[in-house]
Each structure stands twice: as structure tokens, then as C-alpha cells.
Write a protein that holds these residues in place. Structure first.
Motif, PDB file in Angstrom:
ATOM      1  N   ILE A  60     -29.876  27.680   8.139  1.00  0.00           N
ATOM      2  CA  ILE A  60     -29.567  27.790   9.560  1.00  0.00           C
ATOM      3  C   ILE A  60     -29.338  29.257   9.893  1.00  0.00           C
ATOM      4  O   ILE A  60     -28.549  29.928   9.228  1.00  0.00           O
ATOM      5  N   SER A  61     -30.046  29.735  10.917  1.00  0.00           N
ATOM      6  CA  SER A  61     -29.846  31.119  11.337  1.00  0.00           C
ATOM      7  C   SER A  61     -29.097  31.149  12.666  1.00  0.00           C
ATOM      8  O   SER A  61     -29.148  30.211  13.460  1.00  0.00           O
ATOM      9  N   GLY A  62     -28.415  32.254  12.869  1.00  0.00           N
ATOM     10  CA  GLY A  62     -27.621  32.455  14.075  1.00  0.00           C
ATOM     11  C   GLY A  62     -26.343  33.173  13.703  1.00  0.00           C
ATOM     12  O   GLY A  62     -25.987  33.275  12.521  1.00  0.00           O
ATOM     13  N   ASP A  63     -25.640  33.669  14.669  1.00  0.00           N
ATOM     14  CA  ASP A  63     -24.383  34.384  14.436  1.00  0.00           C
ATOM     15  C   ASP A  63     -23.275  33.355  14.240  1.00  0.00           C
ATOM     16  O   ASP A  63     -22.485  33.077  15.149  1.00  0.00           O
ATOM     17  N   LEU A  89     -29.464  20.717  15.622  1.00  0.00           N
ATOM     18  CA  LEU A  89     -29.806  21.428  16.862  1.00  0.00           C
ATOM     19  C   LEU A  89     -29.137  20.794  18.081  1.00  0.00           C
ATOM     20  O   LEU A  89     -28.605  21.488  18.964  1.00  0.00           O
ATOM     21  N   TRP A  90     -29.120  19.455  18.141  1.00  0.00           N
ATOM     22  CA  TRP A  90     -28.456  18.752  19.246  1.00  0.00           C
ATOM     23  C   TRP A  90     -26.969  19.080  19.274  1.00  0.00           C
ATOM     24  O   TRP A  90     -26.404  19.406  20.318  1.00  0.00           O
ATOM     25  N   TYR A  91     -26.326  18.982  18.108  1.00  0.00           N
ATOM     26  CA  TYR A  91     -24.890  19.235  18.012  1.00  0.00           C
ATOM     27  C   TYR A  91     -24.559  20.679  18.383  1.00  0.00           C
ATOM     28  O   TYR A  91     -23.610  20.935  19.132  1.00  0.00           O
ATOM     29  N   ALA A  92     -25.348  21.618  17.873  1.00  0.00           N
ATOM     30  CA  ALA A  92     -25.095  23.033  18.158  1.00  0.00           C
ATOM     31  C   ALA A  92     -25.212  23.307  19.654  1.00  0.00           C
ATOM     32  O   ALA A  92     -24.377  24.020  20.231  1.00  0.00           O
ATOM     33  N   ARG A  93     -26.205  22.723  20.297  1.00  0.00           N
ATOM     34  CA  ARG A  93     -26.378  22.917  21.742  1.00  0.00           C
ATOM     35  C   ARG A  93     -25.182  22.332  22.487  1.00  0.00           C
ATOM     36  O   ARG A  93     -24.635  22.941  23.396  1.00  0.00           O
ATOM     37  N   ARG A  94     -24.764  21.131  22.065  1.00  0.00           N
ATOM     38  CA  ARG A  94     -23.651  20.445  22.726  1.00  0.00           C
ATOM     39  C   ARG A  94     -22.337  21.218  22.589  1.00  0.00           C
ATOM     40  O   ARG A  94     -21.528  21.263  23.512  1.00  0.00           O
ATOM     41  N   LYS A  95     -22.139  21.834  21.406  1.00  0.00           N
ATOM     42  CA  LYS A  95     -20.885  22.560  21.133  1.00  0.00           C
ATOM     43  C   LYS A  95     -20.981  24.046  21.467  1.00  0.00           C
ATOM     44  O   LYS A  95     -20.011  24.785  21.286  1.00  0.00           O
ATOM     45  N   GLY A  96     -22.153  24.505  21.900  1.00  0.00           N
ATOM     46  CA  GLY A  96     -22.313  25.920  22.235  1.00  0.00           C
ATOM     47  C   GLY A  96     -22.354  26.829  21.024  1.00  0.00           C
ATOM     48  O   GLY A  96     -21.997  28.004  21.118  1.00  0.00           O
ATOM     49  N   LEU A  97     -22.771  26.298  19.886  1.00  0.00           N
ATOM     50  CA  LEU A  97     -22.876  27.123  18.676  1.00  0.00           C
ATOM     51  C   LEU A  97     -24.185  27.906  18.709  1.00  0.00           C
ATOM     52  O   LEU A  97     -25.227  27.358  19.067  1.00  0.00           O
ATOM     53  N   PRO A  98     -24.160  29.172  18.311  1.00  0.00           N
ATOM     54  CA  PRO A  98     -25.337  30.034  18.434  1.00  0.00           C
ATOM     55  C   PRO A  98     -26.376  29.839  17.321  1.00  0.00           C
ATOM     56  O   PRO A  98     -26.720  30.770  16.596  1.00  0.00           O
ATOM     57  N   LEU A 131     -21.722  22.292  10.528  1.00  0.00           N
ATOM     58  CA  LEU A 131     -23.093  21.828  10.732  1.00  0.00           C
ATOM     59  C   LEU A 131     -23.592  21.027   9.529  1.00  0.00           C
ATOM     60  O   LEU A 131     -24.348  20.068   9.681  1.00  0.00           O
ATOM     61  N   GLU A 132     -23.172  21.393   8.333  1.00  0.00           N
ATOM     62  CA  GLU A 132     -23.524  20.625   7.138  1.00  0.00           C
ATOM     63  C   GLU A 132     -22.936  19.217   7.230  1.00  0.00           C
ATOM     64  O   GLU A 132     -23.617  18.226   6.934  1.00  0.00           O
ATOM     65  N   THR A 133     -21.690  19.126   7.662  1.00  0.00           N
ATOM     66  CA  THR A 133     -21.044  17.817   7.836  1.00  0.00           C
ATOM     67  C   THR A 133     -21.783  16.981   8.867  1.00  0.00           C
ATOM     68  O   THR A 133     -22.011  15.783   8.661  1.00  0.00           O
ATOM     69  N   VAL A 134     -22.188  17.613   9.953  1.00  0.00           N
ATOM     70  CA  VAL A 134     -22.930  16.919  11.006  1.00  0.00           C
ATOM     71  C   VAL A 134     -24.268  16.418  10.457  1.00  0.00           C
ATOM     72  O   VAL A 134     -24.675  15.280  10.712  1.00  0.00           O
ATOM     73  N   ALA A 135     -24.964  17.259   9.686  1.00  0.00           N
ATOM     74  CA  ALA A 135     -26.266  16.882   9.120  1.00  0.00           C
ATOM     75  C   ALA A 135     -26.129  15.661   8.209  1.00  0.00           C
ATOM     76  O   ALA A 135     -27.025  14.819   8.159  1.00  0.00           O
ATOM     77  N   GLN A 136     -25.012  15.556   7.503  1.00  0.00           N
ATOM     78  CA  GLN A 136     -24.789  14.416   6.612  1.00  0.00           C
ATOM     79  C   GLN A 136     -24.565  13.123   7.371  1.00  0.00           C
ATOM     80  O   GLN A 136     -24.599  12.043   6.786  1.00  0.00           O
TER      81      GLN A 136
END
Length: 135
Positions: free
Chosen positions: A95-98, A58-67, A107-112
Motif C-alpha cells: 500500500i502506498s501513500g503517506d 480502497l473503500w475503507y481508506a476513502r471512507r476514513k479519509g486515509l491517504p 488496513l491489514e486488519t480491514v483486508a482480513q
């Protein structure tokens, strides 16, 4: 940071866990001699991994603007070989979103790479323990 645990009066094993302004109960299962009034230490360890992965995504997605709209994380434990030195955890993030397949893979790589995953797999943890008479 300090975390404090205090036995809950009248409970066979249950501990009130205090972390900053938060409080929750940790307990052993009935089979372990507790009342199962809260997660046991293994549950908390496993949950720390799941929470870290979800929060990191969630932090990474917010930082990168991922939906990213939502993250549902499932941790499965295989402790069958724990006494032989192997404790297996499997993490599945839904993970849900467009998002494109490439973004899901990112995001999987980030989670790891979440901090708790690193603590569990690459960091040497040193633990000191002392026991003293209660005042």
C-alpha cells in the motif's frame, strides 16, 4: 444475480464468462487439456480474494479519509495439500501513500475482514447442481 458461461466454439475447453455487462474467458491450462486462453477456475477463485482485499482497503481508506494512493496485491497459492483438504492462500498487500505504521496495520486488519475472505473461511456455502439436455 446470474452468471452465464458458454463454450467458445472450436476451443477444447474455453468458456466465455458473462457477468452483468462484462465478458472474459476462462480456460484450462494446456496440461489440463485447454488452450490456456484465460485463467482457470482456481485462478479465478484466488483472484476473487485478491480483488476483494484490494477493493475493501480502497473503500475503507476513502471512507476514513486515509491517504492511500495505490494498492498492489499478490496472492500466492499452495494447492499441494488440496486433495487432503487444505488449500492455502497467502495475500500480500503493498500500500502506498503517506501512511503511518498504525494506519498500515489498520488496513491489514480491514483486508482480513473482506467479504470474500469471510466467504472462504467462515460461511457455509451450499451448492445445488443440475444437468439437462440443451434445447
Amino acid at each position: 444475480m446470474t452468471i452465464e458461461l458458454r463454450r467458445i466454439p472450436g476451443a477444447p475447453m474455453a468458456q466465455a464468462v458473462h457477468i452483468r455487462g462484462h465478458e472474459f474467458v476462462a480456460d484450462g491450462s494446456v496440461q489440463e487439456g485447454g488452450a490456456d486462453s484465460g485463467p482457470n477456475p482456481h485462478d479465478l477463485y484466488d483472484a476473487a480474494l485478491g480483488a476483494c482485499k484490494a477493493l475493501t482497503v480502497l473503500w475503507y481508506a476513502r471512507r476514513k479519509g486515509l491517504p492511500v494512493q495505490d494498492v498492489h496485491t499478490v496472492i500466492e497459492r499452495d494447492a499441494s495439500a488440496e486433495r487432503a483438504g487444505t488449500y492455502r492462500l497467502s495475500a500480500r498487500l503493498q500500500i502506498s501513500g503517506d501512511l503511518t505504521d498504525a494506519q498500515i496495520s489498520e488496513l491489514e486488519t480491514v483486508a482480513q475482514k473482506c467479504p470474500v475472505h469471510k466467504l472462504m473461511t467462515t460461511v457455509t456455502t451450499e451448492i445445488g447442481t443440475s444437468a439437462e439436455r440443451m434445447p
